[in-house]
Design an enzyme around this catalytic site. Structure first.
Site, PDB file in Angstrom:
ATOM      1  CE  LYS A 193      -1.632   3.070   1.905  1.00  0.00           C
ATOM      2  NZ  LYS A 193      -1.388   4.466   1.434  1.00  0.00           N
ATOM      3  CB  SER A 215       4.386  10.932  10.211  1.00  0.00           C
ATOM      4  OG  SER A 215       3.075  10.533   9.898  1.00  0.00           O
ATOM      5  CB  CYS A 267      13.456   9.234   7.480  1.00  0.00           C
ATOM      6  SG  CYS A 267      14.324   7.892   6.690  1.00  0.00           S
ATOM      7  CD  GLU A 327       9.952  13.998  10.350  1.00  0.00           C
ATOM      8  OE1 GLU A 327       8.792  13.593  10.542  1.00  0.00           O
ATOM      9  OE2 GLU A 327      10.830  13.298   9.815  1.00  0.00           O
TER      10      GLU A 327
END
Ligand code: NAD
Length: 497
Positions: free
Chosen positions: A171, A224, A279, A381
């Site tokens: 997905k 996230s 990331c 972040e």
């Protein structure tokens, strides 16, 4: 308008919901992606169940050959895949090729799956007793992936899962879904049986359907942190094996003895490359001592001024647009927050516009100085082209910053002092450490994973950790007594009737 469909056995008709896929260079909608639901997932799972047994029974060297052919196919299509990836994500072509290449390195590791799956064996664990173990596939695995590495992260997951004998349902992010579909098509072209790798698109509705489906045994998530935690909790509550990687706020510690030209060069790439949407980006620099901070700042200002922000197809550009308008607004909101909190905005990237592409989602590079740990813009972040400088007075103070931060994905230290580097690597409370290496993404045969709110679950991505995640251990204790020795222990083959 181009339609991006699911890649499932039998195709997907009658899907009603869609999401828009942008070209971040121009801000225009370039395609629509179908959004699936639980009924569509059921069909994919049924096809996976029908195919998985035979795939698991296929000998591992044949499974490895599919991986090998897939690697060759991706290499043959590298240019077109990279252009497609850039057109939906916004990263420059060289970064898209890197995205594909890092994924292929995991596939290369998977070409060795026969060796990796060899079990353990103890002969003579007791009288006539041997003990051996084997790794067997979970059955059906699923992967839910983020927008920022639409090629590498799906390959992190489906490579080891499929090589180990699982069927896999991907997905991908609905923001840049085309390359994941093409990877599935290339796997099939490489000889993978139908049903072993399928791709379903969707949003929360599809993610929930995956987490609740009783026939899916393992779920790997990258995205996230709040959603990672949600996926982890819901998946584990449903009895699944789950690994869920989350957000990051990686620090670069700069000791007074570091080679500052190297540091500034590395920071330019690691903080601003791919518009900071990595990331393993380095959005925080921590110079030790005021003199180090002042010298870095002096060098960073011209280095940032020389960065070229451009179209993802511009070969001279250091980075392209961010992924969509909402993300651009979010990053600019964080810049304003930093100003409101009292940090010094030394270079302001807001308001940047590329001539002829005024509707594109571009943001210029920003630099903050005098950021402090209590600021929300430091704790959270930002995921954009923004570098924050937090000044530390000592090694211990610098070490404490990443160690106490809520995220613990990656960290780097720049120094010429081996002892300081060694101490730092041993003591820092973070999962991946670079020593004079700005983006310490481990090579494919090691494993990738952060600590604290950067990863939920205890198994990393790729390398042996990846293989372990997608397999379960069976241990067999076998006794073969000597049938001729005595009547009591005689071994008799049972007969019917
Ligand atoms: P995201 O969390 O918005 O989306 C990730 C996936 O979750 C997508 O497939 C999305 O469709 C799905 N999703 C979105 N909202 C959901 C919801 N409410 N419920 C269930 N599923 C939902 O992340 P993103 O913006 O695509 O990616 C960027 C984030 O990923 C950053 O935080 C970045 O640090 C992180 N990331 C982490 C790693 C790592 O290895 N730790 C690697 C790459 C990216």
């Amino acid at each position: 308008m181009r339609q991006i469909e699911h890649f499932i056995v039998g195709g997907a008709d009658g899907v009603s919901r869609h999401s828009e896929v942008y070209d971040p260079n121009n801000g225009v909608v370039q395609a629509q992606v179908a959004l699936g639901d639980a009924a569509l997932l059921d069909r994919a799972v049924d096809a996976a169940l029908a195919a998985q047994g035979a795939w698991a029974a296929t000998n591992p060297q044949r499974r490895a050959r599919v991986m090998f052919r897939f690697k060759e196919l991706v290499e043959a299509h590298m240019d077109e895949l990279a252009h497609l990836l850039s057109s939906e994500h916004g990263k420059v072509i060289a970064d898209s090729k890197g995205d594909l290449q890092r994924g292929l390195e995991v596939i290369e590791f998977c070409c060795g799956i026969p060796h990796v799956l060899k079990g353990e064996y103890t002969g003579g664990a007791g009288p006539g007793i041997d003990v051996y173990s084997m790794r067997q596939p979970l059955g059906i695995g699923a992967g839910i992936t983020p927008f920022n590495f639409p090629a590498m992260i799906p390959m992190w997951m489906f490579g080891p899962a499929i090589a180990a004998g699982n069927a896999f349902i991907l997905k991908p992010s609905e923001r840049d879904p085309s390359v994941p579909v093409q990877l599935c098509e290339l796997m099939q072209e490489a000889g993978l049986p139908e049903g072993i790798l399928q791709c379903v698109h969707g949003d929360k509705e599809m993610v929930d359907a995956i987490l609740d489906h009783p026939a899916i045994s393992g779920v790997s998530f990258v995205g996230s942190s709040d959603i990672a935690h949600y996926v982890y909790s819901r998946g584990v509550a449903a009895g699944k094996r789950v690994q869920a990687m989350g957000g990051a706020k990686n620090h670069a510690i700069v000791m007074p003895d570091a080679d500052l030209d190297q540091v500034v060069n590395d920071l330019s790439g690691a903080a601003f490359g791919s518009a900071g949407e990595r990331c393993m980006a380095l959005p925080v620099v921590v110079p030790v001592g005021a003199d180090t901070a002042n010298r870095i700042r002096e060098r960073l200002i011209p280095a940032i001024a020389s960065l070229r922000v451009g179209l993802s197809t511009d070969e001279e550009a250091h980075y392209g647009p961010v992924v969509n308008a909402a993300h651009k607004a979010r990053v600019e909101g964080w810049i304003q927050k930093g100003v409101d909190e009292g940090a010094e905005l030394v270079v302001d990237g807001r308001g940047f516009s590329l001539q002829g592409h005024e509707q594109g989602f571009f943001i210029g590079p920003s630099l903050f100085d005098h950021v402090t740990p209590n600021m929300e813009s430091y704790r959270e972040e930002i995921f954009g082209p923004v570098l924050q400088m937090v000044r530390a007075e000592s090694f211990e103070e610098a070490l404490a910053l990443p160690s106490k931060h809520q995220y613990g994905n990656g960290v780097a230290i720049f120094t010429r002092n081996g002892h300081a580097a060694r101490e730092f690597a041993a003591r820092v409370n973070v999962g991946m450490v670079g020593i004079n290496v700005p983006i310490p993404v481990p090579v494919a045969y090691h494993s990738f994973g952060g600590w604290k709110r950067s990863a939920f679950g205890d198994t990393n991505q790729h390398g042996m950790e990846g293989v372990k995640f997608w397999t379960k251990v069976k241990t067999i204790t076998a006794r073969w007594p000597d049938g001729s020795a005595d009547g009591g222990n005689a071994f008799v083959i049972p007969t019917m009737g």
